[in-house]
Structures are given as C-alpha cells and as structure tokens.
Design a protein around this motif. Structure first.
Motif, PDB file in Angstrom:
ATOM      1  N   GLU A 236      -9.362  -0.893   0.440  1.00 38.20           N
ATOM      2  CA  GLU A 236     -10.119  -1.398  -0.705  1.00 38.20           C
ATOM      3  C   GLU A 236      -9.702  -2.826  -1.051  1.00 38.20           C
ATOM      4  N   VAL A 237      -8.401  -3.095  -0.971  1.00 40.24           N
ATOM      5  CA  VAL A 237      -7.880  -4.381  -1.403  1.00 40.24           C
ATOM      6  C   VAL A 237      -8.315  -5.508  -0.482  1.00 40.24           C
TER       7      VAL A 237
ATOM      8  N   ASP B 171       0.850  -1.191   0.000  1.00 44.72           N
ATOM      9  CA  ASP B 171       0.000   0.000   0.000  1.00 44.72           C
ATOM     10  C   ASP B 171       0.882   1.236   0.000  1.00 44.72           C
TER      11      ASP B 171
ATOM     12  N   GLU C 179      -0.475   4.019  -1.503  1.00 45.01           N
ATOM     13  CA  GLU C 179      -1.461   4.980  -1.975  1.00 45.01           C
ATOM     14  C   GLU C 179      -2.311   5.589  -0.872  1.00 45.01           C
ATOM     15  N   SER C 180      -2.452   4.912   0.250  1.00 45.53           N
ATOM     16  CA  SER C 180      -3.318   5.425   1.315  1.00 45.53           C
ATOM     17  C   SER C 180      -2.742   6.714   1.889  1.00 45.53           C
TER      18      SER C 180
ATOM     19  N   ARG D  69      -1.007  -8.457  -3.225  1.00 46.01           N
ATOM     20  CA  ARG D  69      -1.859  -7.475  -3.894  1.00 46.01           C
ATOM     21  C   ARG D  69      -1.289  -6.078  -3.659  1.00 46.01           C
ATOM     22  N   ARG D  70      -1.619  -5.178  -4.551  1.00 45.10           N
ATOM     23  CA  ARG D  70      -1.114  -3.809  -4.482  1.00 45.10           C
ATOM     24  C   ARG D  70      -2.275  -2.832  -4.535  1.00 45.10           C
ATOM     25  N   GLY D  71      -2.211  -1.779  -3.716  1.00 45.73           N
ATOM     26  CA  GLY D  71      -3.257  -0.769  -3.732  1.00 45.73           C
ATOM     27  C   GLY D  71      -3.627  -0.324  -2.329  1.00 45.73           C
ATOM     28  N   ARG D  72      -4.707   0.446  -2.231  1.00 48.39           N
ATOM     29  CA  ARG D  72      -5.183   0.914  -0.932  1.00 48.39           C
ATOM     30  C   ARG D  72      -5.724  -0.262  -0.128  1.00 48.39           C
TER      31      ARG D  72
END
Length: 448
Positions: A80-81, A36, A38-39, A74-77
């Motif tokens: 959400e993920v 993460d 992006e958060s 996994r990659r991202g916020r």
C-alpha cells in the motif's frame, strides 16, 4: 518524473545495482525505506536488530542528503505504501534489490504487479547474494542439501561481477516527498535503555562497514585460518551485521578479499555458508518454524523448563563457556561463532529445549540475525537442518573451552565469576544430559 529506489536490506550507496540503474534513467532519484511490520508473514525485528536499523538508516539518510537527494521513511504495508508514494512523488519507476524470503517475495511480486498495472516501471536487481538461489542446482535439477557440493557448484560458476562504484552525487527532486521522522519509529530501546554495550561495540553504517573490511583484510585475515575458532583472539571479520543490513555487498567483500593477496579460501567459504543458508531458505520459506528434516517433527521434547531456559538466556547455567557466550551476546549483540555452536548445542541437547526457543532468543538479541542464517544455523546444530551436524554430535562445553579457550581469557572477560570460582552451580550434568539427548535422538531415528 522521478525514480524511486526502494531500500531494504541493502543500506548502502556503493555497489548498488538498483541505484546505479536509477541514475542511468537521467531523472531525479529518491530513496525510500518502508518499515513493514504489518504484511502477512513478515517477522517483526528483534530489539538488537531494530537498534542497528535505526543507526544504519540515519547514516544512509545523511549520505544521500550530502549527495543531493533524500531518503523518505514510511511505515505500513509495503504493497500500500509504495504505490501511494509513487503517486505523491510522480515517479515513473521503482527499482530495488531482490529479496529471497517467502513473505518478502510475495510482497515484492504484489508491488511489482500493482505498479506495472498503473504503467509504472518496476524492476529488481541482484545485489545481496553472489549466486541467486535458483541458479545453483544439482545435476538432477534440485536444490542442494549439502554444503560442500553446493559451494563447489558455486565456484564453478562465472566469477561474481565486479562491484559498482559509489555515486559521487545524486540528482534530487525539486520537491521532496514528506517523510516520517526516524526517531518517531521507536526503534531504539527506552525504559530501560539496554544498548550501552551495543554502542560501545558497533558503529553501524556504510562508511564503518568499509573501514572494517579493510582493517580485517590488512590486519587479521592472515591469522584467520589459525585463530578463527579461538573466541579470545579477536580474529573475526565482524562483517556479519554489515552483510545482514547490506552496508557492504558480498561482491565488494569477495573482490576485496581476493585482491588482498592473502590466503582467503577459508574466509570466503564462510561467505559461501551464508549463501547456502539463503539457498535453503529460498526453497524452504518456513525455515524458522518447521524442521527441514521432517522426521524431527516427532522429536520427544519434554515440557518446557522455563527456569532452565531463563538461566540459559541470562548466562546463569553454571557452565563457564556457555555463560560467557550468553553474556557476551546480551552485552554486545553478537557472539563468537564457535561459542554460538556450543551454547546452541547445550540448549538443544543438554537441556532438551526445542531449537525454536533458542532461535527466537537469538533473533531478539543478535544484531546480525537474518531470516536465513539464524534458523539455518540453529537447525544445523539441532540435527534437523541442511547438511546438519550428526545427531550424536553434542558439543561438550568443557572440552570446547579447553581446546579453544585454554587460558580462560574469554571466560575471564565475559564471566569473571566463573574464572574466580564463584559462578553458579551447573543446572545440569553434562554426561547424563548427553545420554538423555542421544536416547531421544535414537528414538526419532528408529521411528524414521
């Protein structure tokens, strides 16, 4: 149904309370790691940390596969993920080790709330600190600001729990959720590949961490009190990146040290200093950007001398011990603790460059840089932090070298040009720059 174990800075199987609780649920277990970046408020990892993370995740994934389960990347916020992965995996619960930084706590609270709203069990566990920050308070009910009474209060608490055993097998799901490919995350340096020294120095992963702990306790700890300040001695635990990434837990370290039968009080006090850093960060989440002692907001930093900063970063200051330390850092992603104090003092007090510049460089280049210890120690040297070094303490690198590297072994290894008398000329005079620093600190004290 499936239980997800959400790994973060706890990349291990042994002494992992969340993993142990997942196994007790008697259903398939899936590990997940979310990159993460992006958060809100999340600080992107530095290059050396990203290198370590890649290899530690590879090791953890192999070990989980060997035991019958899987590690999903996994990659991202995360907010959400994680819920999306819960739906994909048909998970009934998500379990994790608690984090203590401000942005991370906000993320975890949001994930826990969203999962519970959907009827999914969400639980967190104490796995990364011996003493959680809110459990240690002064008699007045406030957090501690001085190390000695803090650690005394910790030692008056019940002894840290025994470490949990490593599971021999992990029940895997019949259908494994899709995972990102680790190589696709681009955590390793390329164009150029500057990590040769890291590869020569370190072996990330839980097995190597456990081996290093045992080696230290059987071979080096007896000399720790005598030689720990001598950078050429090699008498250090080399556990800081292992603890930073959670490849070994502080509970495992604590009990292994005590069980060794050696005099480990000095070593355990360093574990206590790590606890104190996290205690401080928990109560001051902006530690890497704001002076803990707000009087230092008025410190008269001169305009940034970028040439001096780059000379410091590249180990070209003309001061042998400083240059040796900075070159060791660039090559290995680490630096001896005594030398860290010297190079930090030189930057802040001799060059009068804001401690935040040095903290950011260490964040980018240290394999053990974490959100608590890195800014905490920089503020300690700068005089603006908890239990800080007094403003008038300026580490003289020449005297430090005479005392702790009397035969020049450390300098000869990392800065041989200095040892041969061919190093660059000093970019600053130590005595006059010390006087300039003391005048600036005196100005702050008079205002305060």
């Amino acid at each position: 149904m499936t239980t997800l174990v959400w790994f973060r800075d706890d990349l291990r199987l042994a002494d992992h309370p969340a993993l142990r609780a997942a196994l007790e649920r008697d259903e398939p277990v899936v590990g997940v790691y979310v990159l993460d970046e992006e958060s809100d408020g999340v600080r992107p990892l530095g290059g050396a940390a990203r290198w370590w993370l890649h290899h530690s995740l590879a090791s953890l994934g192999e070990r989980m596969t060997d035991r019958g389960s899987t590690l999903v990347l996994r990659r991202g916020r995360a907010a959400e993920v994680v819920p999306r992965l819960v739906a994909e995996a048909g998970a009934s619960a998500v379990l994790w080790s608690r984090r203590y930084g401000g942005p991370e706590r906000e993320i975890d609270t949001a994930v826990k709330s969203a999962l519970r709203d959907d009827g999914v069990e969400a639980r967190s566990f104490a796995g990364s600190l011996l003493f959680e920050p809110w459990t240690i308070r002064t008699g007045a009910g406030r957090p501690y600001g001085v190390y000695t009474p803090f650690w005394r209060a910790c030692l008056a608490m019940p002894e840290p729990r025994d470490p949990l055993p490593e599971p021999r097998s992990l029940p895997g799901p019949s259908r494994r959720p899709a995972s990102d490919a680790l190589d696709d995350w681009g955590l390793l340096p390329a164009g150029p590949d500057w990590a040769d020294g890291l590869r020569e120095t370190w072996e990330p992963g839980e097995p190597a961490a456990r081996r290093r702990l045992q080696e230290f306790l059987s071979e080096d700890v007896a000399d720790y009190g005598r030689a720990r300040d001598e950078p050429a001695s090699g008498v250090t635990s080399a556990l800081s990146p292992r603890l930073r990434w959670g490849e070994v837990s502080p509970f495992t370290v604590w009990h292994a040290a005590i069980d060794s039968g050696a005099d480990v009080g000095g070593f355990l006090s360093e574990i206590g200093w790590r606890e104190f850093a996290w205690h401080t960060l928990f109560h001051h989440p902006d530690l890497h950007t704001m002076n803990l002692d707000r009087r230092y907001d008025a410190f008269p930093w001169p305009p940034l001398d970028t040439d001096a900063l780059h000379a410091w970063e590249g180990g070209r200051t003309g001061i042998p011990l400083v240059d040796a330390g900075m070159r060791e850092l660039w090559r290995t992603g680490a630096m001896h603790n005594r030398v860290r104090m010297v190079v930090a003092s030189f930057l802040v007090k001799n060059l009068l460059i804001d401690w935040r510049q040095g903290e950011q460089w260490f964040w980018d280049t240290l394999v053990d840089a974490d959100a608590a210890s890195n800014p905490f120690n920089w503020q300690w040297v700068a005089g603006s932090g908890a239990d800080a070094a007094p403003y008038f303490r300026v580490f003289n690198p020449e005297l430090q070298a005479k005392k702790f590297d009397p035969h020049g072994e450390y300098v000869r290894r990392w800065a041989p040009d200095h040892a041969d008398g061919e190093g660059p000329a000093p970019i600053v005079d130590l005595l006059s720059s010390r006087r300039r620093a003391l005048d600036a600190y005196d100005a702050v004290r008079r205002r305060g």
